[in-house]
Design an enzyme around this catalytic site. Structure first.
Site, mmCIF file in Angstrom:
data_model
loop_
_atom_site.group_PDB
_atom_site.id
_atom_site.type_symbol
_atom_site.label_atom_id
_atom_site.label_comp_id
_atom_site.label_asym_id
_atom_site.label_seq_id
_atom_site.Cartn_x
_atom_site.Cartn_y
_atom_site.Cartn_z
ATOM 1 N N GLY A 95 9.296 0.294 8.347
ATOM 2 C CA GLY A 95 8.372 1.343 8.790
ATOM 3 C C GLY A 95 8.379 1.515 10.297
ATOM 4 O O GLY A 95 8.495 0.545 11.045
ATOM 5 N N LEU B 40 -1.668 3.257 7.861
ATOM 6 C CA LEU B 40 -1.836 2.272 6.792
ATOM 7 C C LEU B 40 -1.274 0.931 7.244
ATOM 8 O O LEU B 40 -0.200 0.862 7.843
ATOM 9 C CB LEU B 40 -1.124 2.723 5.519
ATOM 10 C CG LEU B 40 -1.626 3.997 4.852
ATOM 11 C CD1 LEU B 40 -1.075 4.098 3.429
ATOM 12 C CD2 LEU B 40 -3.148 4.049 4.800
ATOM 13 N N SER C 249 -1.567 -3.496 5.966
ATOM 14 C CA SER C 249 -2.185 -4.496 5.080
ATOM 15 C C SER C 249 -3.407 -5.109 5.763
ATOM 16 O O SER C 249 -4.358 -5.525 5.104
ATOM 17 C CB SER C 249 -1.182 -5.591 4.738
ATOM 18 O OG SER C 249 -0.034 -4.993 4.159
ATOM 19 N N ARG C 250 -3.395 -5.159 7.100
ATOM 20 C CA ARG C 250 -4.521 -5.770 7.825
ATOM 21 C C ARG C 250 -5.753 -4.865 7.863
ATOM 22 O O ARG C 250 -6.829 -5.331 8.251
ATOM 23 C CB ARG C 250 -4.080 -6.158 9.240
ATOM 24 C CG ARG C 250 -3.118 -7.345 9.235
ATOM 25 C CD ARG C 250 -2.838 -7.883 10.627
ATOM 26 N NE ARG C 250 -2.155 -9.159 10.578
ATOM 27 C CZ ARG C 250 -0.836 -9.336 10.736
ATOM 28 N NH1 ARG C 250 -0.054 -8.300 10.969
ATOM 29 N NH2 ARG C 250 -0.308 -10.534 10.674
ATOM 30 N N GLY D 144 1.981 3.034 2.262
ATOM 31 C CA GLY D 144 3.037 2.996 3.278
ATOM 32 C C GLY D 144 4.277 2.290 2.743
ATOM 33 O O GLY D 144 5.410 2.746 2.947
ATOM 34 N N HIS D 145 4.055 1.174 2.046
ATOM 35 C CA HIS D 145 5.195 0.465 1.439
ATOM 36 C C HIS D 145 5.820 1.315 0.331
ATOM 37 O O HIS D 145 7.050 1.335 0.176
ATOM 38 C CB HIS D 145 4.754 -0.874 0.840
ATOM 39 C CG HIS D 145 4.268 -1.873 1.843
ATOM 40 N ND1 HIS D 145 2.944 -2.192 2.005
ATOM 41 C CD2 HIS D 145 4.952 -2.632 2.741
ATOM 42 C CE1 HIS D 145 2.825 -3.103 2.951
ATOM 43 N NE2 HIS D 145 4.019 -3.382 3.420
ATOM 44 N N HIS E 250 0.861 -1.180 0.000
ATOM 45 C CA HIS E 250 0.000 0.000 0.000
ATOM 46 C C HIS E 250 0.899 1.233 0.000
ATOM 47 O O HIS E 250 2.137 1.120 -0.137
ATOM 48 C CB HIS E 250 -0.943 -0.025 1.207
ATOM 49 C CG HIS E 250 -0.254 -0.325 2.517
ATOM 50 N ND1 HIS E 250 0.705 0.490 3.061
ATOM 51 C CD2 HIS E 250 -0.375 -1.375 3.360
ATOM 52 C CE1 HIS E 250 1.129 -0.021 4.194
ATOM 53 N NE2 HIS E 250 0.498 -1.164 4.400
#
Ligand code: PAF
Length: 286
Positions: free
Chosen positions: A153, A190, A192-193, A38-39, A36
């Site tokens: 992160g 942000l 993934s979960r 954030g990545h 996302h």
């Protein structure tokens, strides 16, 4: 249009791809996919760290060793094609996407990384084997990619702290960079979960960042007021099952009376476990 990254599934393919970038520093961004914004920020930071000519490698590997039985290994989001697009957009040179057998050829490894006492606190209280799995796979990725710089992160602040500690204690010689947490406009960090949350839970989940921001605003009045402000905010949060709210030093040692500190939170919203954290300045001017 962005260039497609070289795709490596095996160790041999990885080394072949790295060999195309003679003697340049290497940046690694380890991920479990489901990439996302954030990545994307981590990948952009990696590029910034090594410059335009050195290779940025992103690994995409959902590491079974860091999931306990009953956790979400099987339903962890897997979005490989979309992940490749994010990597291409961010100018990643090599995507390393190994199978479980490629990373753990003999099954579970016999020699692993002991994450030490910090791994039993905070996340470790409910996930006692988690950081053992994280540090083991990160050590393996460092061994395979041999990065000069690796970007993680701050959202997973305990993970970042333990990786720094592993690199220092085991003399791994990797420059570990902690990139700022990326947030939705309403403050939700942000993750993934977040994909597991329904609309109502998604709204309830903003209680985590509201709690942290209320505490950060109160930090100038000292630790006790900071914690009160956080607890006050949490009292209004419905459908948020708090697991921990802990004030610590930046290295996750005991909280100081004054100066830089970190406030960390974990809570369940429905079946989804979320974590977040923020930097504070106790008794400071900000
Ligand atoms: O933060 C993650 O996504 C994972 O814990 C990591 C660092 C990629 C190790 O599997």
């Amino acid at each position: 249009m962005s260039a497609t990254p070289l795709l490596a599934h095996s160790r041999e393919e990885l080394h072949g791809a790295l060999g195309k970038f003679a003697d340049a520093g290497v940046a690694l961004v380890p991920t479990m996919g489901a990439l996302h914004a954030g990545h994307a920020a981590l990948l952009a930071r990696a590029r910034q760290e090594v410059g335009p000519d050195a290779p940025v490698v992103s690994s995409i590997f959902v590491n079974p060793l860091q999931f306990a039985p009953g956790e979400d290994l099987d339903r962890y989001p897997r979005t490989f094609d979309a992940d490749l697009e994010v990597c291409a957009e961010q100018g990643v040179d090599i995507v390393f996407a190994p199978s479980v057998e490629e990373v753990y050829p003999g099954g579970d490894p016999q020699v692993t990384v002991d994450p030490g006492p910090l791994a039993a606190a905070l996340e470790g209280a409910s996930r006692p084997t988690h950081f053992h799995g994280v540090l083991t796979v990160v050590a393996k990725l460092f061994g395979l990619v041999r990065p000069d710089v690796s970007v993680f992160g701050q959202k997973d602040y305990q993970q970042l702290t333990l990786i720094r500690r592993m690199v220092a204690d085991l003399c791994m010689g990797v420059d570990v960079v902690g990139a700022e947490t990326v947030r939705e406009p309403d403050g939700l960090a942000l993750s993934s979960r977040n994909a597991y949350l329904d609309e109502d839970q998604r709204w309830r989940a903003t209680a985590l960042s509201r709690t942290l921001f209320a505490a950060r605003d109160a930090a100038r009045y000292g630790a006790a007021v900071t914690i009160d402000a956080a607890r006050h905010e949490l009292r209004h949060a419905r459908g948020v099952d708090l697991e921990y709210l802990e004030l610590r030093a930046p290295d996750l040692g005991p909280a100081p009376e004054t100066g830089p500190a970190r406030l960390l939170i974990a809570a369940r919203v429905g079946a989804t476990r979320l974590i977040d954290n923020v930097a504070l300045d106790l008794n400071g001017d900000t």
